[in-house]
Design an enzyme around this catalytic site. Structure first.
Site, short mmCIF file in Angstrom:
data_model
loop_
_atom_site.label_atom_id
_atom_site.label_comp_id
_atom_site.label_asym_id
_atom_site.label_seq_id
_atom_site.Cartn_x
_atom_site.Cartn_y
_atom_site.Cartn_z
N GLN A 59 -30.20 113.26 76.93
CA GLN A 59 -28.74 113.33 77.08
C GLN A 59 -28.12 114.31 76.09
O GLN A 59 -26.90 114.47 76.06
CB GLN A 59 -28.14 111.94 76.88
CG GLN A 59 -28.57 110.93 77.94
CD GLN A 59 -28.05 109.53 77.67
OE1 GLN A 59 -27.19 109.32 76.82
NE2 GLN A 59 -28.59 108.56 78.38
N HIS A 126 -27.23 108.62 74.18
CA HIS A 126 -25.98 108.00 73.71
C HIS A 126 -25.35 108.72 72.51
O HIS A 126 -25.00 108.10 71.51
CB HIS A 126 -26.22 106.52 73.38
CG HIS A 126 -26.58 105.69 74.55
ND1 HIS A 126 -26.65 104.32 74.49
CD2 HIS A 126 -26.88 106.02 75.84
CE1 HIS A 126 -26.99 103.84 75.69
NE2 HIS A 126 -27.14 104.86 76.51
N GLU A 219 -17.19 100.11 81.35
CA GLU A 219 -15.90 99.53 81.00
C GLU A 219 -14.88 100.55 80.52
O GLU A 219 -15.22 101.58 79.93
CB GLU A 219 -16.07 98.43 79.94
CG GLU A 219 -16.85 98.82 78.71
CD GLU A 219 -17.17 97.60 77.84
OE1 GLU A 219 -17.80 96.64 78.33
OE2 GLU A 219 -16.78 97.63 76.65
N TYR A 229 -15.48 95.88 69.79
CA TYR A 229 -15.59 95.87 71.25
C TYR A 229 -16.89 95.24 71.76
O TYR A 229 -17.16 95.28 72.95
CB TYR A 229 -15.33 97.29 71.80
CG TYR A 229 -13.86 97.58 71.65
CD1 TYR A 229 -12.97 97.33 72.68
CD2 TYR A 229 -13.34 97.99 70.43
CE1 TYR A 229 -11.61 97.51 72.52
CE2 TYR A 229 -11.98 98.17 70.25
CZ TYR A 229 -11.11 97.92 71.31
OH TYR A 229 -9.76 98.08 71.13
N TYR A 240 -31.78 96.69 80.69
CA TYR A 240 -32.56 97.25 81.79
C TYR A 240 -33.83 96.43 82.06
O TYR A 240 -34.36 96.44 83.16
CB TYR A 240 -32.91 98.71 81.51
CG TYR A 240 -31.70 99.61 81.47
CD1 TYR A 240 -30.92 99.80 82.61
CD2 TYR A 240 -31.33 100.26 80.31
CE1 TYR A 240 -29.80 100.62 82.59
CE2 TYR A 240 -30.22 101.09 80.27
CZ TYR A 240 -29.46 101.27 81.41
OH TYR A 240 -28.35 102.07 81.38
#
Length: 345
Positions: A59, A126, A219, A229, A240
């Site tokens: 990523q 991430h 979200e 959060y 997963y």
């Protein structure tokens, strides 16, 4: 559906990740492998070399791009990327520089790195590294993903799994909720985040983030200073592996999302729409969907949100921005990702 819009193809890019619209009509586009492109008003595309080394893979790569609140005068832009560290580690970094136009060409000058994820860790997931400026133009907010390491999101001594609030030079902004702890803690605005792919202020000046959940549980959050959060303590999705995660409803002491999705939409980015071309959408969130393959329109109702409609576009959509006339620019994800302009039929 794609026939909901008039669609114009404005160009093709190599794994585009983000874009910024210049007041004079040019468009800056980041390509994940590390190249910064400038699309001119006449459709020519220039390459602007950046003095950074991008750690491309998974990523990771060149990330978000945003114009300074005073861009018309200072010509400054901000850009994020994945940078390598020692011993096979890496983390998000943030820098700023000036665009200098020289006749038919352009270049970047006075570039400096001003912020880094701390610590750098192994893996290539991430990073988040989305950028937003406060409505008054005084502060810089950066989304810092938890790098698929889970527990750092709850650790106030590091900036992984956080939203940080900085001065425009990358130093911790005054008045942050954990400033008394000093060090990296002084940057933190909110915590308990997973992988933030959207960070925007609404017309009321409220900050919202858009996060990827695990297997389920994407979200949209109304972000408030000092709030937790919940990741990885709670989620509306599961690991997963199939291992269950307690739901948000089990922990009312933690901030719950305004809306969550299961199945996921796998968001790319989002905007709050002005209503200039579609007045009926004024103030609503328009979400670029990777998993949903189009746009998702969400109405805000106080501190909650309700999905209103989906518009399939036939491809994974990584990025969305609004043009001055209210039309929409979107970037498709991946190799050969197209830059599209969506307007009203």
């Amino acid at each position: 559906m794609v026939d909901a819009f008039k669609v114009e193809v404005l160009g093709t890019f190599d794994e585009p990740w983000a874009m910024a619209l210049l007041p004079s009509g040019e468009i800056l586009v980041t390509e994940k492998a590390g190249t910064l492109r400038l699309r001119l008003a006449d459709a020519r595309v220039l390459t602007l070399p950046l003095p950074i080394k991008v750690d491309y893979g998974g990523q990771g790569g060149l990330g978000d791009i945003a114009l300074s609140p005073d861009f018309a005068n200072d010509r400054t832009f901000y850009v994020s990327w994945a940078g390598a560290g020692p011993d096979d580690t890496r983390g998000a970094e943030l820098g700023r520089g000036r665009i200098l136009f020289l006749g038919e060409t352009a270049l970047v000058e006075n570039f400096e790195t001003i912020w880094r994820q701390t610590p750098k860790v192994t893996g290539r997931g991430h990073y988040s590294h989305r950028i937003a400026f406060s409505p008054d133009g005084k502060y810089l907010f950066v989304a810092s993903g938890e790098r698929q390491k889970f527990s750092p999101a709850q650790d106030l001594s590091v900036n992984l799994g956080k939203i940080v609030r900085l001065n425009l030079d990358g130093t911790p902004a005054p008045g942050n909720p954990f400033a008394d702890k000093g060090g990296t803690s002084a940057e933190i605005w909110s915590y308990g985040h997973r992988n933030i792919l959207g960070l925007q202020f609404d017309a009321e000046g409220r900050l919202w983030d858009l996060e990827h959940g695990p297997a389920g549980g994407d979200e949209l959050n109304l972000v408030k200073p000092g709030q937790n959060y919940g990741w990885p303590l709670v989620s509306d999705g599961d690991h997963y592996s199939g291992e269950k995660i307690p739901r948000h409803a089990t922990r009312p002491d933690l901030a719950a999302p305004a809306i969550s999705w299961n199945p996921v939409i796998a968001p790319g980015d989002f905007i709050f729409y002005s209503g200039r071309m579609w007045p009926e959408w004024k103030g609503q969130a328009l979400i670029a969907g990777l998993g949903s393959g189009g746009l998702v329109r969400v109405r805000i109702d106080g501190e909650k949100a309700i999905e209103e409609a989906r518009y399939p576009l036939g491809n994974r959509i990584r990025e969305i921005r609004e043009a001055p006339d209210g039309s929409l620019y979107v970037l498709e994800d991946g190799k050969g990702g197209r830059l599209l302009r969506l307007s009203r039929k």
